[in-house]
Scaffold this active site. Structure first.
Site, PDB file in Angstrom:
ATOM      1  N   SER A  29      -7.746 -22.831  78.356  1.00 55.41           N
ATOM      2  CA  SER A  29      -6.978 -23.657  79.759  1.00 55.41           C
ATOM      3  C   SER A  29      -8.146 -25.412  79.533  1.00 55.41           C
ATOM      4  O   SER A  29      -9.412 -25.100  79.291  1.00 55.41           O
ATOM      5  CB  SER A  29      -7.363 -23.272  80.013  1.00 55.41           C
ATOM      6  OG  SER A  29      -8.088 -22.764  81.066  1.00 55.41           O
TER       7      SER A  29
ATOM      8  N   ASP B 147      -5.971 -14.222  72.675  1.00 54.94           N
ATOM      9  CA  ASP B 147      -6.597 -13.710  73.691  1.00 54.94           C
ATOM     10  C   ASP B 147      -6.575 -12.216  74.235  1.00 54.94           C
ATOM     11  O   ASP B 147      -5.776 -12.040  74.782  1.00 54.94           O
ATOM     12  CB  ASP B 147      -6.637 -14.304  75.277  1.00 54.94           C
ATOM     13  CG  ASP B 147      -6.680 -15.824  74.835  1.00 54.94           C
ATOM     14  OD1 ASP B 147      -7.733 -16.558  74.241  1.00 54.94           O
ATOM     15  OD2 ASP B 147      -6.153 -16.477  75.828  1.00 54.94           O
TER      16      ASP B 147
ATOM     17  N   HIS C  70      -9.801 -14.266  71.725  1.00 56.72           N
ATOM     18  CA  HIS C  70     -11.588 -14.454  72.622  1.00 56.72           C
ATOM     19  C   HIS C  70     -11.637 -13.743  72.785  1.00 56.72           C
ATOM     20  O   HIS C  70     -10.523 -12.681  73.425  1.00 56.72           O
ATOM     21  CB  HIS C  70     -10.746 -15.953  73.321  1.00 56.72           C
ATOM     22  CG  HIS C  70     -11.769 -16.524  74.545  1.00 56.72           C
ATOM     23  ND1 HIS C  70     -12.308 -16.772  74.389  1.00 56.72           N
ATOM     24  CD2 HIS C  70     -11.357 -15.800  75.795  1.00 56.72           C
ATOM     25  CE1 HIS C  70     -13.176 -16.885  75.972  1.00 56.72           C
ATOM     26  NE2 HIS C  70     -12.676 -16.622  76.350  1.00 56.72           N
TER      27      HIS C  70
ATOM     28  N   HIS D 261     -18.327 -21.022  83.128  1.00 56.79           N
ATOM     29  CA  HIS D 261     -18.807 -21.069  85.324  1.00 56.79           C
ATOM     30  C   HIS D 261     -19.289 -21.554  85.865  1.00 56.79           C
ATOM     31  O   HIS D 261     -19.309 -21.535  87.520  1.00 56.79           O
ATOM     32  CB  HIS D 261     -18.921 -19.568  84.691  1.00 56.79           C
ATOM     33  CG  HIS D 261     -18.132 -18.665  84.600  1.00 56.79           C
ATOM     34  ND1 HIS D 261     -18.732 -18.570  82.876  1.00 56.79           N
ATOM     35  CD2 HIS D 261     -17.345 -17.917  84.198  1.00 56.79           C
ATOM     36  CE1 HIS D 261     -18.152 -17.377  82.378  1.00 56.79           C
ATOM     37  NE2 HIS D 261     -17.081 -16.813  82.554  1.00 56.79           N
TER      38      HIS D 261
HETATM   39  N1  GLN Z   1      -6.887 -18.711  76.639  1.00 56.95           N
HETATM   40  C1  GLN Z   1      -7.228 -18.935  77.925  1.00 56.95           C
HETATM   41  C2  GLN Z   1      -7.400 -20.175  79.042  1.00 56.95           C
HETATM   42  O1  GLN Z   1      -8.752 -21.184  77.899  1.00 56.95           O
HETATM   43  C3  GLN Z   1      -8.239 -17.366  77.800  1.00 56.95           C
HETATM   44  C4  GLN Z   1      -8.881 -17.370  79.525  1.00 56.95           C
HETATM   45  C5  GLN Z   1      -9.394 -15.781  79.442  1.00 56.95           C
HETATM   46  O2  GLN Z   1     -10.646 -15.725  78.893  1.00 56.95           O
HETATM   47  N2  GLN Z   1     -10.206 -15.371  80.930  1.00 56.95           N
HETATM   48  O3  GLN Z   1      -7.737 -20.582  79.795  1.00 56.95           O
HETATM   49 ZN    ZN Z   2     -12.770 -16.071  78.647  1.00 52.22          ZN
END
Ligand code: GLN
Ligand code: ZN
Length: 760
Positions: free
Chosen positions: A434, A600, A643, A696
């Protein structure tokens, strides 16, 4: 038969507490107004339970942020840096929960962690070497008196001493053992104070004892309660457990002088067996957690009543209870106006569960409940046809063979092939998917949802965004690009909406932490893919660039873990269905020219069973193959990424490697990179992208800092296996810091490449 509720949600049916708290944080209302909202909510929640006829209603289950933080505050466990802000009590509390930045200082929040196997997060209390644990604060007694003034006798609930000692972090040289005496004394005082207030029942929540306990753990538990319980004279103590069974300590606890013991019959696989084998004392109350506090399906009355009768036939005094706090389910079905009655008749949210408790307690007193109309209507629900099966899905599932779970050729060979085909530089740079969800992106999605713009307008806007995003990434110099995920808000909601078998609610919010709530979809029936989901976006994005465009999907385990699962089929079966749906999408992406596909699994780690002995048999043995099923059909050259948000998978590294992805990216920037040592020790084969900076926070990492992180990584990860990326998606970040951070990351990658080249 009496009934009991372990805890009730506190955020408000329409999230009143969330909105009031957020206003307070923004200084739009003062503390009195916030306290007023809280009091009104408590009153509503108690009255709701009273009117439903609940006998044991909890108090002190209200919290402005989190009940573990409440208990820590009650025990005086407040780290120095928060005390030194010298803020009013409520603000000190919020400073620990959310951090504080203002005239009085600048401190970060305490850490947050998942509450056992739920999606609720608690604040991790910190005990410093000079922390003095002592009973302070009056919340419990004030709320008890508040309810009493309304004519409601409640049982105050508090996190028990054993669980508290387990959940705290010890930041100095001292350990839990050094605080046992102090915590015992504090709980002794607590009981004495309850005696003085003539409190009849006191509930100690001890979910930690459903986890594996060794001899020392059992000794510690005994030590605490052998010292604490004698203080209870007329005040009765309920030992409340949930999220599993207490097999390691059952024989001990039934002999200890608790007046009541609360056991979980839903998640506690061994609960019945323990009672069968070792009995249950007739002089204690058994709070039987038979009404599921975690899921939203109606209770199966016949099963529950049979269990109640079995217990009573043994001479056990049964109080019918929820299996855990109702905090984990939404409030009420009343606010769901769009779900048809056909669906709704199968569900029970918190308020409806109160009705179930009452109905069950009435039925349990009947000589012959099987002819009762209330019973029969429930009976018919479970014997009737729920219209949730899809024959095609079931047929497909039955045709899966062992080979479908295996991707060929083996990974090391694929990795060679992929290097040739993809032609990426050493240490490829990429992102997690994202890009910043700026106001215009959210406005576009929301306008489309409200029918304010046409689908074409919606799509055009997103395409423009994708084009900008691709150009932006090229300018930054990233190697593997993404389309930016502008069409998604919550990823599980996004995929759920495109899959058959899912239902969505309007107001069914569940608290995730503090003021944050989530609205998990409900898996109603067999899951299948209705049509291609992401293909158009990815194909369009790829058409704009010569670089490799990564397709972006969410995996089956995560989709399942962030939904309310079915109870009529196994989790294993549900996950396989979702896996097949995602597999369809993977293959479509590949057919349409997408060479790298990321699936993911952000939530894979979080549903790991609480007991180690269950990790594989109850979870990993099917969760990992389900992931493999999503990608086993692709060509060897197609590169599969996954991920995970946390790197807390040190103890299941072989299982993670066994997902057989080609590349995994994860969050490592905040941890101390210990995970990398463990990867090395376990001969981890998957290529890795340990996040090089923390997304974050808005802070921009410098080039040097990233280079340094990379240098450390290179001492632990094979050179040809290292990827460079941020630690998670960028959707919550702003544009300027994203541009600067990614720019620095790419620069650091260049430097490290040339440095490594010159060393050769
Ligand atoms: N592909 C999602 C993003 O980039 C992964 C989000 C996540 O790991 N919570 O937002
Ligand atoms: Zn993540």
């Amino acid at each position: 038969m009496k009934t009991s509720v372990i805890g009730f949600p506190r955020i408000g049916t329409l999230r009143e507490l969330k909105f009031a708290s957020e206003k307070y944080f923004k200084k739009e209302i003062n503390s009195e107004e916030l306290l007023q909202t809280a009091e009104t909510l408590r009153k509503t929640h108690w009255n709701t339970q009273k009117n439903a006829g609940v006998d044991f209603i909890s108090s002190n289950d209200f919290s402005f942020y989190d009940m573990v933080l409440d208990t820590a505050t009650m025990l005086g466990i407040i780290p120095k840096r928060y005390r030194e802000l010298h803020l009013p009590q409520l603000d000190t509390y919020f400073a620990m929960a959310r951090g504080y930045q203002g005239e009085s200082g600048d401190v970060r929040a305490l850490a947050m962690k998942k509450w056992f196997n739920t999606n609720y997060h608690y604040i991790v209390p910190e005990i410093e070497d000079d922390t003095v644990i002592d009973l302070s604060g009056n919340k419990l007694w004030e709320e008890y008196e508040e309810a009493k003034a309304l004519g409601i006798e409640t049982k105050p609930v508090v996190v028990g001493a054993y669980t508290m000692l387990r959940l705290c972090r010890y930041t100095g040289t001292k350990k839990a053992a050094d605080y046992v005496d102090a915590i015992v004394e504090a709980y002794q005082k607590l009981i004495k104070k309850c005696e003085e207030s003539h409190i009849a029942w006191l509930q100690f929540d001890e979910p930690s004892i459903v986890q594996d306990m060794d001899k020392d753990d059992i000794k510690l538990f005994r030590k605490i309660y052998d010292a604490v319980l004698p203080c209870a004279k007329s005040c009765k103590v309920l030992l409340q457990t949930y999220f599993g069974d207490v097999r390691d300590i059952y024989q001990e606890v039934i002999r200890m002088p608790f007046a009541g013991i609360g056991l979980d019959f839903i998640e506690g696989k061994e609960t019945c067996h323990l009672i069968e084998t070792y009995g249950f004392p007739q002089d204690k109350l058994l709070f039987a957690g038979l009404v599921n506090g975690k899921n939203i399906w109606k209770n199966h009355y016949e099963k529950t009543l049979n269990m109640v009768n079995t217990l009573r036939n043994k001479g056990i005094q049964v109080v019918l209870s929820t299996s855990c706090s109702l905090l984990h389910v939404p409030y009420t079905l009343k606010n769901e106006t769009r779900l048809s009655q056909e669906y709704v008749s199968y569900f029970a949210f918190a308020e409806e569960k109160l009705v179930e408790l009452r109905e069950l307690s009435v039925l349990a007193e009947k000589e012959n409940f099987t002819s009762d109309s209330v019973f029969l209507s429930n009976y018919n629900l479970f014997t009737g046809d729920r219209n949730c099966t899809n024959e095609e899905v079931e047929k497909r599932l039955s045709l899966i063979t062992d080979d479908d779970y295996i991707r060929l050729p083996k990974r090391s060979e694929r990795q060679k092939l992929q290097k040739n085909v993809l032609n990426l530089p050493e240490f490829p740079t990429t992102t997690i998917g994202s890009f910043p969800q700026t106001k215009d992106v959210k406005a576009n999605r929301s306008a489309f949802r409200k029918d304010e713009i046409t689908e074409q307008e919606y799509v055009e806007f997103n395409k423009k965004k994708i084009a900008d995003c691709v150009a932006w990434q090229e300018e930054i110099g990233l190697d593997v690009l993404v389309h930016g995920e502008y069409e998604r808000n919550d990823m599980v909601e996004y995929f759920g909406e495109a899959l058959g078998g899912f239902l969505f609610t309007e107001k069914a919010w569940v608290q995730s932490y503090g003021t944050r709530c989530v609205k998990p979809p409900i898996i109603w029936g067999d899951v299948y893919r209705k049509m291609p989901i992401t293909v158009e976006w990815s194909v369009y994005a790829q058409s704009l660039t010569k670089k490799v465009m990564k397709g972006m999907l969410t995996g089956p385990v995560t989709i399942l873990n962030w939904s309310f699962p079915r109870e009529d089929i196994s989790i294993r079966e549900s996950i396989s269905q979702i896996a097949l749906a995602i597999r369809d999408e993977v293959l479509d992406l590949e057919t349409n020219g997408i060479q790298i596909i990321q699936i993911d699994e952000a939530a894979l780690r979080e549903k790991l069973p609480l007991r180690k002995s269950d990790w594989y048999t109850e979870y990993l043995d099917f969760a990992i193959p389900a992931f493999r099923l999503t990608h086993s059909g692709v060509k060897p050259e197609t590169q599969i990424h996954t991920h995970m948000c946390y790197s807390e998978f040190t103890d299941i590294i072989p299982a993670i490697d066994d997902m057989d992805a080609d590349v995994i990216t994860f969050e490592a920037s905040r941890s101390d990179l210990q995970i990398l040592d463990s990867l090395k020790d376990n001969h981890f084969e998957t290529e890795v992208g340990p996040g090089v900076y923390d997304i974050h926070s808005p802070r921009v990492p410098s080039v040097e800092e990233i280079e340094k992180a990379l240098e450390i990584m290179l001492t632990k990860v094979d050179r040809e296996k290292l990827w460079i990326n941020p630690d998670c998606g960028l959707k919550t970040r702003g544009v300027p810091e994203t541009d600067a951070s990614l720019g620095n990351m790419v620069e650091a990658a260049r430097k490290i490449r040339s440095k490594m080249a010159s060393e050769n």
